[in-house]
Structures are given as structure tokens and as C-alpha cells.
Enzyme design. Sequence first.
Site, PDB file in Angstrom:
ATOM      1  N   ARG A 264       0.864  -1.191   0.000  1.00 35.38           N
ATOM      2  CA  ARG A 264       0.000   0.000   0.000  1.00 35.38           C
ATOM      3  C   ARG A 264       0.887   1.221   0.000  1.00 35.38           C
ATOM      4  O   ARG A 264       1.978   1.245   0.590  1.00 35.38           O
ATOM      5  CB  ARG A 264      -0.879   0.046   1.255  1.00 35.38           C
ATOM      6  CG  ARG A 264      -1.950  -0.992   1.284  1.00 35.38           C
ATOM      7  CD  ARG A 264      -2.951  -0.846   0.183  1.00 35.38           C
ATOM      8  NE  ARG A 264      -3.908   0.242   0.390  1.00 35.38           N
ATOM      9  CZ  ARG A 264      -4.820   0.594  -0.510  1.00 35.38           C
ATOM     10  NH1 ARG A 264      -4.875  -0.004  -1.691  1.00 35.38           N
ATOM     11  NH2 ARG A 264      -5.661   1.572  -0.243  1.00 35.38           N
ATOM     12  N   ARG A 295      -6.589   9.944   7.461  1.00 33.34           N
ATOM     13  CA  ARG A 295      -6.351  10.735   8.667  1.00 33.34           C
ATOM     14  C   ARG A 295      -5.799  12.101   8.313  1.00 33.34           C
ATOM     15  O   ARG A 295      -5.358  12.340   7.188  1.00 33.34           O
ATOM     16  CB  ARG A 295      -5.439  10.006   9.655  1.00 33.34           C
ATOM     17  CG  ARG A 295      -4.182   9.446   9.049  1.00 33.34           C
ATOM     18  CD  ARG A 295      -3.438   8.546  10.066  1.00 33.34           C
ATOM     19  NE  ARG A 295      -2.280   7.946   9.426  1.00 33.34           N
ATOM     20  CZ  ARG A 295      -1.455   7.093   9.985  1.00 33.34           C
ATOM     21  NH1 ARG A 295      -1.626   6.736  11.238  1.00 33.34           N
ATOM     22  NH2 ARG A 295      -0.423   6.585   9.330  1.00 33.34           N
ATOM     23  N   TYR A 363       5.410  -5.779   8.425  1.00 39.49           N
ATOM     24  CA  TYR A 363       4.834  -4.536   8.946  1.00 39.49           C
ATOM     25  C   TYR A 363       5.574  -4.169  10.247  1.00 39.49           C
ATOM     26  O   TYR A 363       5.036  -4.267  11.336  1.00 39.49           O
ATOM     27  CB  TYR A 363       3.345  -4.789   9.193  1.00 39.49           C
ATOM     28  CG  TYR A 363       2.471  -3.598   9.517  1.00 39.49           C
ATOM     29  CD1 TYR A 363       2.954  -2.306   9.580  1.00 39.49           C
ATOM     30  CD2 TYR A 363       1.114  -3.803   9.753  1.00 39.49           C
ATOM     31  CE1 TYR A 363       2.112  -1.248   9.875  1.00 39.49           C
ATOM     32  CE2 TYR A 363       0.263  -2.755  10.043  1.00 39.49           C
ATOM     33  CZ  TYR A 363       0.764  -1.483  10.108  1.00 39.49           C
ATOM     34  OH  TYR A 363      -0.079  -0.438  10.409  1.00 39.49           O
ATOM     35  N   ASP A 365       7.395  -1.799  13.047  1.00 37.97           N
ATOM     36  CA  ASP A 365       7.488  -0.449  13.611  1.00 37.97           C
ATOM     37  C   ASP A 365       8.971  -0.106  13.734  1.00 37.97           C
ATOM     38  O   ASP A 365       9.827  -0.975  13.610  1.00 37.97           O
ATOM     39  CB  ASP A 365       6.820  -0.411  14.992  1.00 37.97           C
ATOM     40  CG  ASP A 365       5.306  -0.508  14.891  1.00 37.97           C
ATOM     41  OD1 ASP A 365       4.763  -0.128  13.837  1.00 37.97           O
ATOM     42  OD2 ASP A 365       4.679  -0.976  15.855  1.00 37.97           O
TER      43      ASP A 365
HETATM   44  N1  UDP Z   1      -7.523   1.000  12.879  1.00 40.03           N
HETATM   45  C1  UDP Z   1      -8.872   1.226  12.815  1.00 40.03           C
HETATM   46  N2  UDP Z   1      -9.356   2.440  13.163  1.00 40.03           N
HETATM   47  C2  UDP Z   1      -8.555   3.446  13.567  1.00 40.03           C
HETATM   48  C3  UDP Z   1      -7.163   3.217  13.644  1.00 40.03           C
HETATM   49  C4  UDP Z   1      -6.668   1.984  13.278  1.00 40.03           C
HETATM   50  O1  UDP Z   1      -9.623   0.346  12.449  1.00 40.03           O
HETATM   51  O2  UDP Z   1      -9.060   4.541  13.840  1.00 40.03           O
HETATM   52  C5  UDP Z   1      -7.016  -0.339  12.479  1.00 40.03           C
HETATM   53  C6  UDP Z   1      -6.715  -0.400  11.003  1.00 40.03           C
HETATM   54  O3  UDP Z   1      -7.062  -1.680  10.549  1.00 40.03           O
HETATM   55  C7  UDP Z   1      -5.221  -0.219  10.940  1.00 40.03           C
HETATM   56  C8  UDP Z   1      -4.774  -0.919  12.198  1.00 40.03           C
HETATM   57  O4  UDP Z   1      -5.807  -0.628  13.137  1.00 40.03           O
HETATM   58  O5  UDP Z   1      -4.673  -0.790   9.798  1.00 40.03           O
HETATM   59  C9  UDP Z   1      -3.426  -0.489  12.720  1.00 40.03           C
HETATM   60  O6  UDP Z   1      -3.412   0.895  12.932  1.00 40.03           O
HETATM   61  P1  UDP Z   1      -2.093   1.700  13.256  1.00 40.03           P
HETATM   62  O7  UDP Z   1      -2.495   3.003  13.768  1.00 40.03           O
HETATM   63  O8  UDP Z   1      -1.216   0.843  14.061  1.00 40.03           O
HETATM   64  O9  UDP Z   1      -1.491   1.855  11.782  1.00 40.03           O
HETATM   65  P2  UDP Z   1      -0.255   2.731  11.253  1.00 40.03           P
HETATM   66  O10 UDP Z   1      -0.076   3.894  12.173  1.00 40.03           O
HETATM   67  O11 UDP Z   1       0.911   1.802  11.183  1.00 40.03           O
HETATM   68  O12 UDP Z   1      -0.718   3.144   9.901  1.00 40.03           O
END
Ligand code: UDP
Length: 381
Positions: A264, A295, A363, A365
Site C-alpha cells: 500500500r 487521517r 509490517y 514499527d
Molecule cells: N484502525 C482502525 N481504526 C482506527 C485506527 C486503526 O480500524 O481509527 C485499524 C486499522 O485496521 C489499521 C490498524 O488498526 O490498519 C493499525 O493501525 P495503526 O495506527 O497501528 O497503523 P499505522 O499507524 O501503522 O498506519
Amino acid sequence: MKYDYLIVGAGLFGAVFAYEMKQKGRTCCVIDRRDHIAGNIYTKKQSGIDVHVYGPHIFHTSKKEIWDYVNRFAEFNNFINMPVASYKDELYNLPFNMNTFSRMWNIKTPREAQDIIASQIADLNITEPKNLEEQALSLVGRDVYEKLIKGYTEKQWGRKCTELPAFIIKRLPLRFTYNNNYFNDRYQGIPMGGYTQIVEKMLEGIDTYTGEDYLDIRDRITTEGEGNYNTTLKNGTAISYDKLLFTGQIDEYYDAKLGNLEYRSVRFETEELPMENYQGSAIVNYTEAEVPYTRCIEHKHFDFGTQPTTVISREYSSEWKPGVEPYYPVNNEKNNSLYEEYKKLADAEENVIFGGRLGHYKYYDMDKVIEAALECVKEER
Ligand code: UDP
């Protein structure tokens, strides 16, 4: 110049590896196809604000040794990630906690929240969650899933929640306390002055060239010369090296000969606004499907900025295709098994190591990237 290692990718994995190798007396040359170092943790100043150019990065770890390690390269502030979720005209705290449940159901106690969730889970009959949807439903019930997970996840991954692996959602804590800290980790913060300085310090004294694409220079590799491999960079510098560390996409390294792994990508629409405070939070997630971005980031809040203006980035998620930056591996079964095939090729290489989110197709961190790089260093004799 003759080096022990050619490191492809000046991101966190490559930089930790190069730094550690230098301590051991080994020589490294680092190249990156972009015009800057630090990969996706790159930050850049705009009107006094550190902009997370490739999306929000919050350092968090439960391991003291990793925290101490990264603190050698920057001083960290006491930022705690407490993102807000916006669903239509409702605002919720994340991760899923008593503040979320209280707002959702107008309740006060953990018992009330647990009872509601239990009643929503009761008739689902999910024993072993097979996918993200089942995992989410069996953790938090239908209301939270529909309002805060489904739309966001399907936007971020461009796939139905039923087609995504369960582990993705396990990243998110679920708690029955009034605690909005997104992470459970003991240590958390943002490097004051941005992330780029960390990689800069790691690469101090190490020959580093940006704007150099390994996939272009490898056409010119010969085995006649000082090291195992000899080639010329785009800028004319002749280099020779014994071993390669490749932190790009593993399938791209092999010209996708077994097929393409999926990734992605994200795209940011960034603007500076003539106001001090736009959204009052570093991150606001838009969890309904109708809003096209996932976001909105207000960068100054990562470092408690008080500048007169503010910089915001709306984040749009898309499928990766050649020409855009890959961000996330899509670790579903199909891709993971294809990766295993590539890994067999990788394991059979004598003088090539793969690393990082793209090289390991994982994936990771940031803390896990550092750990993996330190592990990789240990394996090198
Ligand atoms: N997620 C969600 N709602 C939110 C935030 C996260 O459903 O408001 C889910 C979503 O599937 C996402 C996963 O939680 O892919 C992991 O989120 P994270 O914030 O860890 O992702 P990153 O910051 O790595 O993009």
C-alpha cells in the site's frame, strides 16, 4: 573506493547496520534512490515545524535497550500518542477504551462496557477469528467495529476487512480504563528536532550518496576488480564491495520473476494554514468510508509547537504501483506465501542480505526495525 558493504537504502535499517558495522571497523557505502536520507522517517522543517513527510512516526518500544539505543542519536520529548477518531459528527478517543465506550453508549463503568460488548459478541459464534473483521468483532463488538474500524481499515488497505489478516488489528490495544495512550509500550516519544538527525548521526563518517538507484547501477556491475563486485555510481564514483545489503522491495530486486508482492502507498496533501491550532491533536482519524482520506496530521502537536502558523497533511491511501513509494506490505496469505518463495532465493544468496520493512516484507514499527538490524549485524562475522 573499496568497501566491505554496499548498503542500498538510507532508511533506519540501513543506517543502523552501517553505524554498527563502522563500530566493528568495517567499511560501508550507503546509497539511496531518493534525494534525501532517512527513508520514510524523514522529517523536514517548514516554518519551524518538523513535518513528518512520509506520515506520522511515533517512536515506542517496550525494550529499555532499544530506547537507550535510539536516545543516543537524539533527545526525545514526552509525547504520548492520543489520536482522536472522527465518525460523521461524532468524536471518539482511541485506542478503544472507557472514554470511547462512554461516548458510544453513554455509560460510566467498565462492567457496563464489558456487558454491552459481551452481548454484541455473544451471538457471533466466532471461536478462532479467520480475518480482521472476525477478529475486530470478537474483540469489541459490532458498534465499535462499524463506527471506528470498518471504514478506516477498508480505506487504509483498499480491501474488505474479511480479506485482511487478523493480526493488523491486534496492534491496537483494547482497555477498560480511561487511558487514551495509543500504545502499551513503556517508552514513547518524538525526537526533538525531527527524525532525520538520527539517521544523519548514524551515517556520520560513512560515504553516503543520494539520488543513486541500485537497480540502475547494477547493470554495470562486474566481478573484475578489488572487491567481489565493482560498479560506478551515476555521479561517476567507482566503487567496489564484497557484500550487498538491500533494503528495497525484495520482489523488485528479483525483477518480480516469481510475481509481484502487493504494497500500500499513501499520498499526502499538505498545506500551511494561517492559524495557530487547526485540530487540537497530532492525529485525527476519519473512520467513515465517505471521507476520502484516512487521517489528518497536524505536525506541530508532535512537539508541542507554538508557532504562529500550522502545517497539516491529509493522508490518502492507495495501492502501490511502480513510480510511487511503497509504505506497507499487505501481509495476507497470498502475499506471505509469495514472499516465502522470494525468501528462499534470498537465503541462497551468498553475498546479499535483505532488510527492513520492504526487504523482509514485514509490517515493522521503528523499534522492530532497529532490533532486526542489530540482529542482522550479529549474524555477520
Ligand atoms: N484502525 C482502525 N481504526 C482506527 C485506527 C486503526 O480500524 O481509527 C485499524 C486499522 O485496521 C489499521 C490498524 O488498526 O490498519 C493499525 O493501525 P495503526 O495506527 O497501528 O497503523 P499505522 O499507524 O501503522 O498506519
